[in-house]
Design a protein around this motif. Sequence first.
Motif, PDB file in Angstrom:
ATOM      1  N   GLY A  23       1.183   4.489  -2.959  1.00  0.00           N
ATOM      2  CA  GLY A  23       1.000   5.947  -2.312  1.00  0.00           C
ATOM      3  C   GLY A  23       0.008   6.150  -1.287  1.00  0.00           C
ATOM      4  O   GLY A  23      -0.352   7.434  -1.171  1.00  0.00           O
ATOM      5  N   TYR A  24      -0.192   5.166  -0.383  1.00  0.00           N
ATOM      6  CA  TYR A  24      -1.107   5.618   0.839  1.00  0.00           C
ATOM      7  C   TYR A  24      -0.235   6.460   1.809  1.00  0.00           C
ATOM      8  O   TYR A  24       1.088   6.451   1.868  1.00  0.00           O
ATOM      9  N   SER A  25      -0.996   7.205   2.522  1.00  0.00           N
ATOM     10  CA  SER A  25      -0.083   8.078   3.378  1.00  0.00           C
ATOM     11  C   SER A  25       0.240   7.374   4.654  1.00  0.00           C
ATOM     12  O   SER A  25      -0.409   6.211   5.091  1.00  0.00           O
ATOM     13  N   GLN A  26       1.067   7.997   5.387  1.00  0.00           N
ATOM     14  CA  GLN A  26       1.620   7.300   6.687  1.00  0.00           C
ATOM     15  C   GLN A  26       0.290   7.252   7.674  1.00  0.00           C
ATOM     16  O   GLN A  26       0.234   5.968   8.379  1.00  0.00           O
ATOM     17  N   GLU A  27      -0.654   8.118   7.639  1.00  0.00           N
ATOM     18  CA  GLU A  27      -2.002   7.826   8.418  1.00  0.00           C
ATOM     19  C   GLU A  27      -2.719   6.556   7.813  1.00  0.00           C
ATOM     20  O   GLU A  27      -2.956   5.893   8.800  1.00  0.00           O
ATOM     21  N   GLU A  28      -2.830   6.400   6.673  1.00  0.00           N
ATOM     22  CA  GLU A  28      -3.439   5.255   6.209  1.00  0.00           C
ATOM     23  C   GLU A  28      -2.878   4.092   6.643  1.00  0.00           C
ATOM     24  O   GLU A  28      -3.358   2.965   6.769  1.00  0.00           O
ATOM     25  N   GLU A  80      -1.197   3.543   9.282  1.00  0.00           N
ATOM     26  CA  GLU A  80      -0.712   3.128  10.913  1.00  0.00           C
ATOM     27  C   GLU A  80      -1.338   2.249  11.612  1.00  0.00           C
ATOM     28  O   GLU A  80      -2.693   2.012  10.906  1.00  0.00           O
ATOM     29  N   LYS A  92      -7.291   2.693   3.284  1.00  0.00           N
ATOM     30  CA  LYS A  92      -8.221   3.850   2.703  1.00  0.00           C
ATOM     31  C   LYS A  92      -9.579   3.167   3.400  1.00  0.00           C
ATOM     32  O   LYS A  92     -10.141   2.461   3.185  1.00  0.00           O
ATOM     33  N   LYS A 120       0.936  -1.397   0.032  1.00  0.00           N
ATOM     34  CA  LYS A 120       0.088   0.006  -0.098  1.00  0.00           C
ATOM     35  C   LYS A 120       0.831   1.174  -0.134  1.00  0.00           C
ATOM     36  O   LYS A 120       0.659   2.190  -0.445  1.00  0.00           O
ATOM     37  N   GLU A 121       1.903   1.126   0.742  1.00  0.00           N
ATOM     38  CA  GLU A 121       2.905   2.221   0.689  1.00  0.00           C
ATOM     39  C   GLU A 121       3.436   2.513  -0.706  1.00  0.00           C
ATOM     40  O   GLU A 121       3.355   3.464  -1.270  1.00  0.00           O
TER      41      GLU A 121
END
Length: 206
Positions: A61-66, A68, A138, A57-58
């Motif tokens: 392009g997933y964010s760090q928050e997503e 976590e 997400k 997922k990283e």
Amino acid sequence: GFHPESEESSSLLQTAVSVLQRSYLDSTSQDGFQYSQATLVENDVFLSELKAFAQAKEAAGYSQEELEETFAFLLFDNEDEAKEVCQTGLRVNSSSISTLGDPAKGVYISKYADCLHPRPWHHGKSGYIVICKLIKGKVKVVSENHTSSYTCPSPGYDCHVAVSRNNLPSKTSHGQAFAQSQYYVYEVSDGSTAERPRQICPYIVI
């Protein structure tokens, strides 16, 4: 014979209890529960899959928050059921709830450690809670669907949550609160649904 608790297991219990207490919906729950015996679930397959999920997922392009790691909870009446989930993982078709998504395509897991069952906990009842690590990814907010045509997993998302009703009347039934505080988690690739979403990893049984 009597074996005094090892320091390791008592510190695990403390860890588990602090996770649970941070995850209460109702502040009065602090005094209402007693926990004993915590067992660490050591399943390398699940841990490596959780990591692989995060890496994939990283890369997407997933964010760090997503990405976590958070915690979520399952309640079982007996130890065998709890152990089974720790060995085989949380699989689709294991839920009697269907309001946030098709139970055959995803799994349900509780957000709050004191709201784990449609009926309130009665005095003297005991059970086993499996604390899981969860990467929500997400998250899509969906409205509850009480029809028999179930909501399908949403393409591009990993998790459904119910529309939060901040104006919930304080008389909300426990069952409603329970249904509204579930995560519906799924993993779809190439149009087929994973039998066991990798983003949930059993962590501690208490």
